[in-house]
Every structure is written in C-alpha cells, then in structure tokens.
Design a protein around this motif. Structure first.
Motif, mmCIF file in Angstrom:
data_model
loop_
_atom_site.group_PDB
_atom_site.id
_atom_site.type_symbol
_atom_site.label_atom_id
_atom_site.label_comp_id
_atom_site.label_asym_id
_atom_site.label_seq_id
_atom_site.Cartn_x
_atom_site.Cartn_y
_atom_site.Cartn_z
ATOM 1 N N LEU A 287 0.826 -1.200 0.000
ATOM 2 C CA LEU A 287 0.000 0.000 0.000
ATOM 3 C C LEU A 287 0.867 1.259 0.000
ATOM 4 O O LEU A 287 0.593 2.217 -0.733
ATOM 5 C CB LEU A 287 -0.938 -0.011 1.207
ATOM 6 C CG LEU A 287 -1.884 1.184 1.335
ATOM 7 C CD1 LEU A 287 -2.751 1.328 0.097
ATOM 8 C CD2 LEU A 287 -2.746 1.030 2.590
ATOM 9 N N GLU B 169 2.109 1.942 -3.351
ATOM 10 C CA GLU B 169 1.079 2.545 -4.191
ATOM 11 C C GLU B 169 0.947 4.037 -3.912
ATOM 12 O O GLU B 169 0.806 4.850 -4.830
ATOM 13 C CB GLU B 169 -0.262 1.854 -3.951
ATOM 14 C CG GLU B 169 -0.347 0.425 -4.460
ATOM 15 C CD GLU B 169 -1.704 -0.191 -4.169
ATOM 16 O OE1 GLU B 169 -2.703 0.559 -4.176
ATOM 17 O OE2 GLU B 169 -1.768 -1.396 -3.913
ATOM 18 N N THR C 258 -8.686 9.373 -0.761
ATOM 19 C CA THR C 258 -8.146 8.265 -1.552
ATOM 20 C C THR C 258 -7.362 7.282 -0.699
ATOM 21 O O THR C 258 -7.474 6.061 -0.879
ATOM 22 C CB THR C 258 -7.231 8.803 -2.669
ATOM 23 O OG1 THR C 258 -7.985 9.683 -3.516
ATOM 24 C CG2 THR C 258 -6.679 7.657 -3.518
ATOM 25 N N TRP C 259 -6.581 7.781 0.268
ATOM 26 C CA TRP C 259 -5.601 6.930 0.927
ATOM 27 C C TRP C 259 -5.742 6.775 2.441
ATOM 28 O O TRP C 259 -5.301 5.770 3.000
ATOM 29 C CB TRP C 259 -4.192 7.461 0.643
ATOM 30 C CG TRP C 259 -3.800 7.453 -0.788
ATOM 31 C CD1 TRP C 259 -3.565 8.541 -1.594
ATOM 32 C CD2 TRP C 259 -3.585 6.308 -1.628
ATOM 33 N NE1 TRP C 259 -3.221 8.148 -2.859
ATOM 34 C CE2 TRP C 259 -3.223 6.777 -2.906
ATOM 35 C CE3 TRP C 259 -3.662 4.928 -1.399
ATOM 36 C CZ2 TRP C 259 -2.940 5.916 -3.964
ATOM 37 C CZ3 TRP C 259 -3.384 4.066 -2.456
ATOM 38 C CH2 TRP C 259 -3.033 4.568 -3.712
ATOM 39 N N HIS C 260 -6.309 7.753 3.139
ATOM 40 C CA HIS C 260 -6.242 7.726 4.603
ATOM 41 C C HIS C 260 -6.866 6.488 5.223
ATOM 42 O O HIS C 260 -6.264 5.830 6.078
ATOM 43 C CB HIS C 260 -6.872 8.993 5.189
ATOM 44 C CG HIS C 260 -5.935 10.152 5.262
ATOM 45 N ND1 HIS C 260 -6.072 11.166 6.193
ATOM 46 C CD2 HIS C 260 -4.821 10.452 4.543
ATOM 47 C CE1 HIS C 260 -5.091 12.039 6.025
ATOM 48 N NE2 HIS C 260 -4.326 11.637 5.018
ATOM 49 N N ASP C 261 -8.092 6.186 4.848
ATOM 50 C CA ASP C 261 -8.769 5.051 5.482
ATOM 51 C C ASP C 261 -8.005 3.754 5.254
ATOM 52 O O ASP C 261 -7.864 2.922 6.165
ATOM 53 C CB ASP C 261 -10.202 4.913 4.957
ATOM 54 C CG ASP C 261 -11.129 6.003 5.478
ATOM 55 O OD1 ASP C 261 -10.714 6.750 6.388
ATOM 56 O OD2 ASP C 261 -12.252 6.119 4.959
ATOM 57 N N ALA C 262 -7.514 3.577 4.045
ATOM 58 C CA ALA C 262 -6.777 2.345 3.732
ATOM 59 C C ALA C 262 -5.511 2.242 4.576
ATOM 60 O O ALA C 262 -5.185 1.167 5.105
ATOM 61 C CB ALA C 262 -6.430 2.308 2.249
ATOM 62 N N LEU C 263 -4.798 3.352 4.722
ATOM 63 C CA LEU C 263 -3.578 3.335 5.534
ATOM 64 C C LEU C 263 -3.880 3.087 7.003
ATOM 65 O O LEU C 263 -3.205 2.296 7.675
ATOM 66 C CB LEU C 263 -2.814 4.651 5.359
ATOM 67 C CG LEU C 263 -2.118 4.843 4.016
ATOM 68 C CD1 LEU C 263 -1.686 6.301 3.839
ATOM 69 C CD2 LEU C 263 -0.907 3.915 3.882
ATOM 70 N N ARG D 102 -6.200 1.460 8.360
ATOM 71 C CA ARG D 102 -6.567 0.072 8.652
ATOM 72 C C ARG D 102 -5.342 -0.784 8.974
ATOM 73 O O ARG D 102 -5.479 -1.869 9.550
ATOM 74 C CB ARG D 102 -7.342 -0.526 7.475
ATOM 75 C CG ARG D 102 -8.794 -0.089 7.408
ATOM 76 C CD ARG D 102 -9.605 -0.959 6.477
ATOM 77 N NE ARG D 102 -9.271 -0.740 5.082
ATOM 78 C CZ ARG D 102 -9.874 0.166 4.310
ATOM 79 N NH1 ARG D 102 -10.839 0.930 4.813
ATOM 80 N NH2 ARG D 102 -9.525 0.300 3.046
ATOM 81 N N HIS D 103 -4.169 -0.303 8.610
ATOM 82 C CA HIS D 103 -2.933 -1.032 8.898
ATOM 83 C C HIS D 103 -2.233 -0.509 10.148
ATOM 84 O O HIS D 103 -1.082 -0.864 10.405
ATOM 85 C CB HIS D 103 -1.984 -0.928 7.706
ATOM 86 C CG HIS D 103 -2.447 -1.688 6.501
ATOM 87 N ND1 HIS D 103 -2.189 -3.032 6.323
ATOM 88 C CD2 HIS D 103 -3.177 -1.288 5.430
ATOM 89 C CE1 HIS D 103 -2.731 -3.427 5.183
ATOM 90 N NE2 HIS D 103 -3.333 -2.401 4.621
#
Length: 211
Positions: free
Chosen positions: A23, A26, A124-129, A131-132
């Motif tokens: 991630l 990306e 675009t990116w905060h939620d995905a990051l 989650r880790h």
C-alpha cells in the motif's frame, strides 16, 4: 539552519507487514493530481504497523519535498520539542506514523503562503492506511484541515477554541493542535494555556505510549 542535514536510516520492511508495504508503494507512486503540483508529485508518508502515535498534519513544504523527509524544517523542530521526542524516536516509524492531509507539496498562493493540501489525498488513501495501524493510542490533528476532516461537527467555531477544549477529545485518543509554524509564536503568547496545560498532557501521553 532549521531542519535535518544528516541522513536517517532507511525504513525497515514495516514490521513484516507485506500488505502495508504494498500500500505504501502505491501511495508513493500516486499521480492522481500530478498536473496540479508545481514541483511534481513526491508523496511523503512514514509508518509501520506497530506505530503507537499518528501525526496528521497539513502538507509538505518545499524543504520536505526536496528531502522526502516529513517535518524536516523549523516547524518539525518545534513539533519534536512539543512532543519531547528525539529526532531518532520521531523518525522511527515503528513508534510514530506520519500521514499528512496532502502527501505532496501543493504550491503557494500568489500573495504568499502555501496552498491548502490537495483534496484528493485523504479520501483516496487515509482510510486504507489507517486500517494497517491497529495500535495507535494517540492521533495528533495538527491544523484546521486535519481537524475539519476528523472532528467534523465536534469542532468549535475556531481552531483556538477547538484546541482549548482538547480534553474533550482525549478519551477518543485524539489531540487537536495548532500548526507548529514559527508564524504561530504570537498565537502561543496570546494563549499561554497551550504550553501550561496542553503540552504537559501531550508529553505524558507520548512517553506513556512509547515506554
């Protein structure tokens, strides 16, 4: 000269979290708003799965864009002082994650001062990051843009009021803060409670999470 001149060690393989590695790759390859960036894209973000503190600021300045190292300027010096952290601890992604509202330098207003963070980054990116980042115990919301996104209607009418009521957000592991720009020195003099009341709480929380 403010900022760091030495080279920090490269980030380790993110605590063995291959999904986060992918991630982050990306994110660093992101070109969504490349045409709007005067210096071109250079996303700046640092984190590891084990991080205990998350710093959400605004967007990189020109010095950070040049070096690729977040908070590598006078504002970063002040932020580290506020946190009571050494350079090594601040830049240890296993301890502290750094994720701005905008990952790239956005440019400047004609009248001076940096433009707001690009609006594409956070959705675009905060939620995905995040989650880790399962072990975050304290999230610092630095400046109005981070506070607007993550506090929403819980914000007060002004940033000063929001920060002054910092204790309301601590049960959720959130601490709103002003930007540590040296331009805010006058603000700090007008609001002595920030150094007297908030900073001791901040430093106690930081030490408690990292020791």
């Amino acid at each position: 000269m403010p900022g760091l001149t030495g080279k920090l060690p490269e980030i380790d393989p993110m605590g063995g979290d291959a999904a986060l590695d992918r991630l982050l790759s990306e994110v660093r390859a992101c070109r969504i708003c490349a045409e709007q960036l005067p210096l071109g894209p250079r996303p700046v973000v640092r984190m590891a799965k084990s991080a205990r503190i998350l710093v959400i600021g605004q967007a990189p300045g020109t010095r950070v864009h040049e070096t690729g190292l977040p908070w590598n300027d006078a504002s970063g010096d002040r932020l580290r002082d506020w946190l009571g952290l050494s350079v090594d601890d601040f830049y240890d992604p296993a301890k502290l994650a750094i994720m701005p509202m905008g990952f790239c330098y956005p440019g400047r207003f004609d009248r001076g001062g940096d433009l707001p963070p690009r609006p594409e980054c956070a959705p675009t990116w905060h939620d995905a990051l995040m989650r880790h980042l399962p072990d975050i115990g304290l999230t610092l919301l630095i400046g109005q843009y981070a506070q607007e996104r993550y506090l929403g209607p819980r914000r007060a009418k002004t940033m000063t009021e929001t920060v002054h009521h910092f204790a309301d957000f601590l049960p959720d592991g959130i601490l709103p803060m002003p930007h540590p720009s040296w331009r805010n020195t006058a603000w700090m003099k007008k609001n002595p409670w920030f150094e007297a009341d908030l900073l001791p709480v901040l430093q106690s929380r930081v030490q408690g999470l990292l020791t």
